[in-house]
Design a protein around this motif. Sequence first.
Motif, PDB file in Angstrom:
ATOM      1  N   ASN A 103       0.817  -1.215   0.000  1.00 29.36           N
ATOM      2  CA  ASN A 103       0.000   0.000   0.000  1.00 29.36           C
ATOM      3  C   ASN A 103       0.853   1.268   0.000  1.00 29.36           C
ATOM      4  OD1 ASN A 103      -2.824  -0.805  -0.036  1.00 29.36           O
ATOM      5  ND2 ASN A 103      -2.422  -1.772   1.937  1.00 29.36           N
ATOM      6  N   ALA A 104       2.020   1.192   0.580  1.00 26.26           N
ATOM      7  CA  ALA A 104       2.898   2.362   0.602  1.00 26.26           C
ATOM      8  C   ALA A 104       3.335   2.757  -0.803  1.00 26.26           C
ATOM      9  CB  ALA A 104       4.113   2.093   1.481  1.00 26.26           C
ATOM     10  N   LYS A 105       3.435   1.759  -1.672  1.00 31.17           N
ATOM     11  CA  LYS A 105       3.866   2.012  -3.050  1.00 31.17           C
ATOM     12  C   LYS A 105       2.693   2.001  -4.030  1.00 31.17           C
ATOM     13  CE  LYS A 105       8.493   0.047  -2.478  1.00 31.17           C
ATOM     14  NZ  LYS A 105       9.466  -0.958  -2.975  1.00 31.17           N
ATOM     15  N   ASN A 106       1.479   1.784  -3.512  1.00 33.09           N
ATOM     16  CA  ASN A 106       0.302   1.690  -4.390  1.00 33.09           C
ATOM     17  C   ASN A 106       0.535   0.678  -5.510  1.00 33.09           C
ATOM     18  OD1 ASN A 106      -1.374   3.420  -3.043  1.00 33.09           O
ATOM     19  ND2 ASN A 106      -1.188   5.106  -4.494  1.00 33.09           N
ATOM     20  N   THR A 107       1.112  -0.443  -5.147  1.00 37.03           N
ATOM     21  CA  THR A 107       1.480  -1.445  -6.144  1.00 37.03           C
ATOM     22  C   THR A 107       0.984  -2.823  -5.714  1.00 37.03           C
ATOM     23  OG1 THR A 107       3.429  -0.187  -6.819  1.00 37.03           O
ATOM     24  CG2 THR A 107       3.389  -2.521  -7.389  1.00 37.03           C
ATOM     25  N   VAL A 108       0.427  -3.537  -6.675  1.00 38.04           N
ATOM     26  CA  VAL A 108       0.000  -4.920  -6.472  1.00 38.04           C
ATOM     27  C   VAL A 108       0.898  -5.813  -7.305  1.00 38.04           C
ATOM     28  CG1 VAL A 108      -1.862  -6.574  -6.870  1.00 38.04           C
ATOM     29  CG2 VAL A 108      -2.369  -4.323  -5.906  1.00 38.04           C
ATOM     30  N   TYR A 109       1.280  -6.941  -6.723  1.00 37.71           N
ATOM     31  CA  TYR A 109       2.178  -7.869  -7.391  1.00 37.71           C
ATOM     32  C   TYR A 109       1.476  -9.197  -7.647  1.00 37.71           C
ATOM     33  CZ  TYR A 109       5.552  -4.541  -5.534  1.00 37.71           C
ATOM     34  OH  TYR A 109       6.233  -3.389  -5.223  1.00 37.71           O
ATOM     35  N   LEU A 110       1.905  -9.845  -8.708  1.00 37.67           N
ATOM     36  CA  LEU A 110       1.463 -11.216  -8.962  1.00 37.67           C
ATOM     37  C   LEU A 110       2.713 -12.052  -9.180  1.00 37.67           C
ATOM     38  CD1 LEU A 110      -1.043 -13.032  -9.364  1.00 37.67           C
ATOM     39  CD2 LEU A 110      -0.742 -12.704 -11.832  1.00 37.67           C
ATOM     40  N   GLN A 111       3.053 -12.824  -8.171  1.00 39.77           N
ATOM     41  CA  GLN A 111       4.188 -13.735  -8.272  1.00 39.77           C
ATOM     42  C   GLN A 111       3.705 -15.021  -8.907  1.00 39.77           C
ATOM     43  OE1 GLN A 111       7.538 -13.299  -7.399  1.00 39.77           O
ATOM     44  NE2 GLN A 111       7.779 -15.276  -8.428  1.00 39.77           N
ATOM     45  N   MET A 112       4.307 -15.381 -10.028  1.00 38.34           N
ATOM     46  CA  MET A 112       3.874 -16.550 -10.774  1.00 38.34           C
ATOM     47  C   MET A 112       5.006 -17.566 -10.783  1.00 38.34           C
ATOM     48  SD  MET A 112       1.868 -14.710 -13.940  1.00 38.34           S
ATOM     49  CE  MET A 112       3.372 -14.115 -14.698  1.00 38.34           C
ATOM     50  N   ASN A 113       4.783 -18.686 -10.128  1.00 40.00           N
ATOM     51  CA  ASN A 113       5.768 -19.766 -10.072  1.00 40.00           C
ATOM     52  C   ASN A 113       5.240 -20.993 -10.800  1.00 40.00           C
ATOM     53  OD1 ASN A 113       7.367 -18.123  -8.388  1.00 40.00           O
ATOM     54  ND2 ASN A 113       6.389 -18.918  -6.533  1.00 40.00           N
ATOM     55  N   SER A 114       6.120 -21.918 -11.063  1.00 39.77           N
ATOM     56  CA  SER A 114       5.747 -23.175 -11.743  1.00 39.77           C
ATOM     57  C   SER A 114       4.914 -22.888 -12.980  1.00 39.77           C
ATOM     58  CB  SER A 114       4.973 -24.084 -10.774  1.00 39.77           C
ATOM     59  OG  SER A 114       5.754 -24.371  -9.641  1.00 39.77           O
ATOM     60  N   LEU A 115       5.389 -21.966 -13.778  1.00 38.34           N
ATOM     61  CA  LEU A 115       4.637 -21.545 -14.954  1.00 38.34           C
ATOM     62  C   LEU A 115       4.445 -22.700 -15.937  1.00 38.34           C
ATOM     63  CD1 LEU A 115       6.228 -18.053 -15.442  1.00 38.34           C
ATOM     64  CD2 LEU A 115       3.789 -18.492 -15.141  1.00 38.34           C
ATOM     65  N   LYS A 116       3.311 -22.647 -16.624  1.00 38.36           N
ATOM     66  CA  LYS A 116       2.959 -23.658 -17.620  1.00 38.36           C
ATOM     67  C   LYS A 116       2.695 -22.953 -18.953  1.00 38.36           C
ATOM     68  CE  LYS A 116       0.508 -26.369 -14.102  1.00 38.36           C
ATOM     69  NZ  LYS A 116      -0.792 -26.987 -13.727  1.00 38.36           N
ATOM     70  N   PRO A 117       2.858 -23.665 -20.045  1.00 39.22           N
ATOM     71  CA  PRO A 117       2.565 -23.042 -21.349  1.00 39.22           C
ATOM     72  C   PRO A 117       1.153 -22.470 -21.423  1.00 39.22           C
ATOM     73  CG  PRO A 117       3.786 -25.057 -21.682  1.00 39.22           C
ATOM     74  CD  PRO A 117       3.465 -25.004 -20.208  1.00 39.22           C
ATOM     75  N   GLU A 118       0.213 -23.098 -20.722  1.00 37.87           N
ATOM     76  CA  GLU A 118      -1.171 -22.588 -20.760  1.00 37.87           C
ATOM     77  C   GLU A 118      -1.345 -21.282 -19.984  1.00 37.87           C
ATOM     78  OE1 GLU A 118      -0.154 -25.698 -19.947  1.00 37.87           O
ATOM     79  OE2 GLU A 118      -1.376 -26.522 -18.299  1.00 37.87           O
ATOM     80  N   ASP A 119      -0.307 -20.827 -19.295  1.00 39.97           N
ATOM     81  CA  ASP A 119      -0.355 -19.520 -18.652  1.00 39.97           C
ATOM     82  C   ASP A 119      -0.053 -18.389 -19.643  1.00 39.97           C
ATOM     83  OD1 ASP A 119       1.234 -21.000 -15.799  1.00 39.97           O
ATOM     84  OD2 ASP A 119      -0.892 -20.496 -16.013  1.00 39.97           O
ATOM     85  N   THR A 120       0.338 -18.760 -20.843  1.00 35.81           N
ATOM     86  CA  THR A 120       0.641 -17.756 -21.857  1.00 35.81           C
ATOM     87  C   THR A 120      -0.589 -16.931 -22.182  1.00 35.81           C
ATOM     88  OG1 THR A 120       2.410 -19.077 -22.841  1.00 35.81           O
ATOM     89  CG2 THR A 120       1.365 -17.421 -24.251  1.00 35.81           C
ATOM     90  N   ALA A 121      -0.463 -15.620 -22.045  1.00 36.15           N
ATOM     91  CA  ALA A 121      -1.595 -14.715 -22.276  1.00 36.15           C
ATOM     92  C   ALA A 121      -1.134 -13.281 -22.082  1.00 36.15           C
ATOM     93  CB  ALA A 121      -2.737 -15.014 -21.308  1.00 36.15           C
TER      94      ALA A 121
END
Length: 124
Positions: free
Chosen positions: A74-92
Amino acid sequence: QVQLVESGGGSAQAGGSLRLSCAASGNTGGIKYIGWFRQAPGKVREGVAAIYTGGSSTYYADSVKGRFTISIDNAKNTVYLQMNSLKPEDTAMYYCAGKWVGSAWNDYNAYNYWGQGTQVTVSS
């Protein structure tokens, strides 16, 4: 007005990781939820994850549970999405979005503001 800017997309091998960022600016005080959505060519836009900006509630699509983590600074007004164990179907193309009120976290029609998107490509 609210501006949302995504960053952090790119290419990764299957099993790898990427972290997306969504920086919010402008009149952000009324934004209650920030969500991540993705859309692959020829497919409908789908909700990936969302977070309540006033607390710790998080929401995930079944397809990413245990692999993706959404968080907020909240201090940086930033939201993160950490994506691990990526799969080809995550392509988008991944978009972050903000909304004022409740309703289903993955209802993209309920979101008031959208970023321009960042591409994620996962190769096998």
